[in-house]
Enzyme design. Structure first.
Site, PDB file in Angstrom:
ATOM      1  N   TYR A 277      33.049 -16.644  -4.270  1.00  0.00           N
ATOM      2  CA  TYR A 277      32.819 -18.088  -4.124  1.00  0.00           C
ATOM      3  C   TYR A 277      32.836 -18.802  -5.477  1.00  0.00           C
ATOM      4  O   TYR A 277      32.035 -19.707  -5.712  1.00  0.00           O
ATOM      5  CB  TYR A 277      31.481 -18.355  -3.412  1.00  0.00           C
ATOM      6  CG  TYR A 277      31.571 -18.160  -1.910  1.00  0.00           C
ATOM      7  CD1 TYR A 277      32.120 -19.143  -1.099  1.00  0.00           C
ATOM      8  CD2 TYR A 277      31.120 -16.988  -1.302  1.00  0.00           C
ATOM      9  CE1 TYR A 277      32.218 -18.980   0.277  1.00  0.00           C
ATOM     10  CE2 TYR A 277      31.213 -16.812   0.069  1.00  0.00           C
ATOM     11  CZ  TYR A 277      31.763 -17.811   0.861  1.00  0.00           C
ATOM     12  OH  TYR A 277      31.854 -17.653   2.219  1.00  0.00           O
TER      13      TYR A 277
ATOM     14  N   TYR B 223      25.458 -20.056   9.555  1.00  0.00           N
ATOM     15  CA  TYR B 223      26.225 -19.155   8.685  1.00  0.00           C
ATOM     16  C   TYR B 223      25.830 -17.722   9.011  1.00  0.00           C
ATOM     17  O   TYR B 223      24.640 -17.395   9.061  1.00  0.00           O
ATOM     18  CB  TYR B 223      25.963 -19.444   7.199  1.00  0.00           C
ATOM     19  CG  TYR B 223      26.678 -18.454   6.304  1.00  0.00           C
ATOM     20  CD1 TYR B 223      28.055 -18.567   6.075  1.00  0.00           C
ATOM     21  CD2 TYR B 223      26.010 -17.367   5.747  1.00  0.00           C
ATOM     22  CE1 TYR B 223      28.724 -17.635   5.300  1.00  0.00           C
ATOM     23  CE2 TYR B 223      26.675 -16.430   4.962  1.00  0.00           C
ATOM     24  CZ  TYR B 223      28.030 -16.571   4.749  1.00  0.00           C
ATOM     25  OH  TYR B 223      28.704 -15.646   3.990  1.00  0.00           O
TER      26      TYR B 223
ATOM     27  N   ASP C 113      20.081 -13.498  13.970  1.00  0.00           N
ATOM     28  CA  ASP C 113      20.588 -13.107  12.655  1.00  0.00           C
ATOM     29  C   ASP C 113      19.467 -13.374  11.649  1.00  0.00           C
ATOM     30  O   ASP C 113      19.293 -14.505  11.180  1.00  0.00           O
ATOM     31  CB  ASP C 113      21.848 -13.917  12.329  1.00  0.00           C
ATOM     32  CG  ASP C 113      22.308 -13.701  10.900  1.00  0.00           C
ATOM     33  OD1 ASP C 113      21.649 -12.945  10.152  1.00  0.00           O
ATOM     34  OD2 ASP C 113      23.338 -14.300  10.507  1.00  0.00           O
TER      35      ASP C 113
ATOM     36  N   LYS D  97      19.893  -8.048   3.356  1.00  0.00           N
ATOM     37  CA  LYS D  97      19.294  -8.593   2.127  1.00  0.00           C
ATOM     38  C   LYS D  97      18.053  -7.830   1.639  1.00  0.00           C
ATOM     39  O   LYS D  97      18.188  -6.793   1.017  1.00  0.00           O
ATOM     40  CB  LYS D  97      18.994 -10.083   2.310  1.00  0.00           C
ATOM     41  CG  LYS D  97      20.301 -10.909   2.408  1.00  0.00           C
ATOM     42  CD  LYS D  97      20.080 -12.339   2.061  1.00  0.00           C
ATOM     43  CE  LYS D  97      21.298 -13.193   2.337  1.00  0.00           C
ATOM     44  NZ  LYS D  97      22.275 -13.221   1.272  1.00  0.00           N
TER      45      LYS D  97
HETATM   46  N1  PMP Z   1      23.646 -13.928   7.839  1.00  0.00           N
HETATM   47  C1  PMP Z   1      22.897 -14.795   7.147  1.00  0.00           C
HETATM   48  C2  PMP Z   1      21.908 -15.646   7.874  1.00  0.00           C
HETATM   49  C3  PMP Z   1      23.038 -14.912   5.770  1.00  0.00           C
HETATM   50  O1  PMP Z   1      22.304 -15.802   5.086  1.00  0.00           O
HETATM   51  C4  PMP Z   1      23.974 -14.068   5.118  1.00  0.00           C
HETATM   52  C5  PMP Z   1      24.173 -14.104   3.611  1.00  0.00           C
HETATM   53  N2  PMP Z   1      23.760 -15.188   2.936  1.00  0.00           N
HETATM   54  C6  PMP Z   1      24.728 -13.179   5.876  1.00  0.00           C
HETATM   55  C7  PMP Z   1      24.535 -13.123   7.242  1.00  0.00           C
HETATM   56  C8  PMP Z   1      25.744 -12.282   5.246  1.00  0.00           C
HETATM   57  O2  PMP Z   1      25.143 -11.327   4.465  1.00  0.00           O
HETATM   58  P1  PMP Z   1      25.983 -10.549   3.332  1.00  0.00           P
HETATM   59  O3  PMP Z   1      26.228 -11.533   2.239  1.00  0.00           O
HETATM   60  O4  PMP Z   1      25.094  -9.426   2.927  1.00  0.00           O
HETATM   61  O5  PMP Z   1      27.240 -10.077   3.974  1.00  0.00           O
END
Ligand code: PMP
Length: 471
Positions: A31, A170, A272, A301
């Protein structure tokens, strides 16, 4: 690789310009507009300790964005380092395709118990007890979506091939996760290759004490589901807060309403929790804050304390049972990654989870969240360019207003927030990242009051770079 390049790791302080040039040409950053990056003096990190990162030029930065929102205990916590070292001395990797190993079993067990603990006040004990490992947050979501589709297929609901997701959501950067997401600037250029999802409104509630009726959103949601319940496999939602669209908190009780319609129309609920989970917004399992039990949970995470890549997708009995059969029926879940359940990641995830309880992390998140909320409102809350500050746990969004006093929701309009974050990095050595025109704060979860003060002061100082109305 040339000798020149291999040796650069050792050059450090003596040859920063060369290291910077190599970084700007051979490392393609995520990004990042590489043309502009080539004009900067990149911060090249050399080591981490506690909430601070140190670069090769011996400068100290406070990691107020938690190394892309995953840091729990600060950097290189000795307990986590020890867990990785001990495991590395025994087994670095063995694939779960054909064999198993103790760290994968132990962590799955601990996680299932922790989920039960979080839902202990629910009417029924949760049956979320099947842990599928992958490598990152996007794959955790991708796995959940594939699981839902294969589940519906295998219970004979073959027309259920679609998803209901939310505006501004997202879920990651793989194709399924991108299809479920709704931040146009991220996905627009791929849209011909993405599949269509139904989208409902994500009602926001900035102030936890303010209760606006969400009845009309609920009616829209039901109308979306009711007309299509023979087509929808699952609802996918970020519980508690939408992270990447600028820390947008979900209206209280709304997750329960979504669950009610899922149950009524027999649709799976996928939460998620890659960002909101693992104590970022308080509890380990974010949806447990409202005792709403999903069918599938996605985690990532902070799951390894911010040390190793890992994603997990946890399914309930109902989902898991639909995959049982004999080999030739091909009901087994058709998904897997080489490094799924990597022992090093599992070992450090175990220690992280133990420490969450030993160190009473949830309590720290609660009190530091209150402190940060109060300090931000006191110090910058009345700044003419600052909108309503959004805080859930240690996930904070500070929306900037344009000069006419309105919040421009466009992701592209990041100029002011970017200016403020750059100032905080350059002048106060506090690492911050903008999301559109929202300044975000996502610090390590064991942050202390002293660092909270450092972050708030850095932002207050950085806001001085903005023009204010009437100037
Ligand atoms: N889902 C959510 C809610 C996220 O905030 C993120 C990453 N910011 C992801 C999925 C994707 O995770 P990753 O960057 O480890 O692929």
């Amino acid at each position: 690789m040339s000798d020149d390049r291999t040796s650069s790791r050792l050059v450090g302080l003596r040859d920063y310009p060369k290291l910077a040039e190599q970084d700007q040409t051979v490392v393609w950053h995520p990004y990042t507009q590489m043309q502009e990056y080539a004009e900067t003096e990149p911060i090249i990190i050399d080591r981490g300790e506690g909430p601070y990162l140190y670069d090769v030029r011996r400068r100290r930065f406070l990691d107020a964005y938690g190394s892309m929102w995953c840091n729990v205990w600060g950097h290189n916590h000795p307990e986590l380092v020890k867990a990785i070292q001990q495991q590395a001395g025994q087994l670095c990797h063995a694939s779960l395709f054909s064999v198993s190993h103790v760290p994968a079993i132990d962590f799955a067990n601990m996680l299932v118990d922790a989920i039960k603990q979080d839902f202990r006040f629910a009417d029924e004990a949760p049956s979320l007890s099947h842990v599928f490992y992958s490598d990152n947050g996007s794959t955790a979501v991708e796995v959940a979506m594939k699981m839902a589709l294969q589940y519906q297929n295998q219970i004979g609901k073959i027309s259920r091939t679609q998803f209901l997701t939310f505006h501004s959501g997202y879920h990651g950067d793989t194709f399924g996760a991108m299809s479920a997401s709704n931040i146009d600037v991220f996905t627009q250029k791929f849209s011909p290759s993405l599949f269509k999802c139904h989208r409902a409104t994500y009602p926001m509630q900035v102030d936890p004490d303010e209760h606006e009726s969400t009845r009309h959103h609920e009616m829209q949601l039901e109308a979306l589901i009711a007309g299509r319940n023979d087509k929808i496999a699952a609802v996918v939602i970020e519980p508690v807060v939408q992270g990447a669209s600028g820390m947008r908190p979900l209206a209280e009780d709304y997750l329960g309403k979504i669950k009610k319609y899922c149950r009524e129309y027999d649709i799976l609920l996928i939460t998620d929790e890659v960002f909101a989970g693992f104590c970022r917004t308080g509890p380990l399992i974010a949806s447990s804050a409202e005792l709403v039990e999903p069918d599938i949970i996605c985690l990532g995470k902070g799951i390894t304390g911010g040390t190793m890549p890992m994603g997990v997708t946890v399914a309930n009995d109902r989902v898991f049972d639909a995959f049982k059969g004999v080999w030739k029926d091909f009901r087994q879940f058709l998904h897997g990654h080489t490094y799924s359940g990597n022992p090093l990641a599992c070992a450090v995830a175990i220690r992280n989870l133990e420490m969450i309880y030993e160190e009473k992390l949830k309590e720290n998140v609660k009190s530091r969240s209150r402190e940060l909320n109060y300090a931000l409102k006191r110090v910058i809350g009345s700044h003419p360019r600052v909108g309503q500050i959004r805080v859930r746990g240690l996930a904070v969004g500070i929306p900037l207003l344009d000069e006419s006093g309105s919040e421009d929701g466009g992701y592209e309009s990041r100029a002011d927030a970017n200016k403020v974050c750059l100032h905080a990095v350059e002048k106060s050595r506090v690492l911050l990242r903008p999301l559109g025109n929202v300044i975000t704060i996502v610090p390590p979860l064991n942050i202390e009051s002293e660092q909270i003060e450092e972050i708030v002061n850095a932002i207050a100082k950085a806001l001085e770079v903005l023009d204010t109305p009437g100037e």
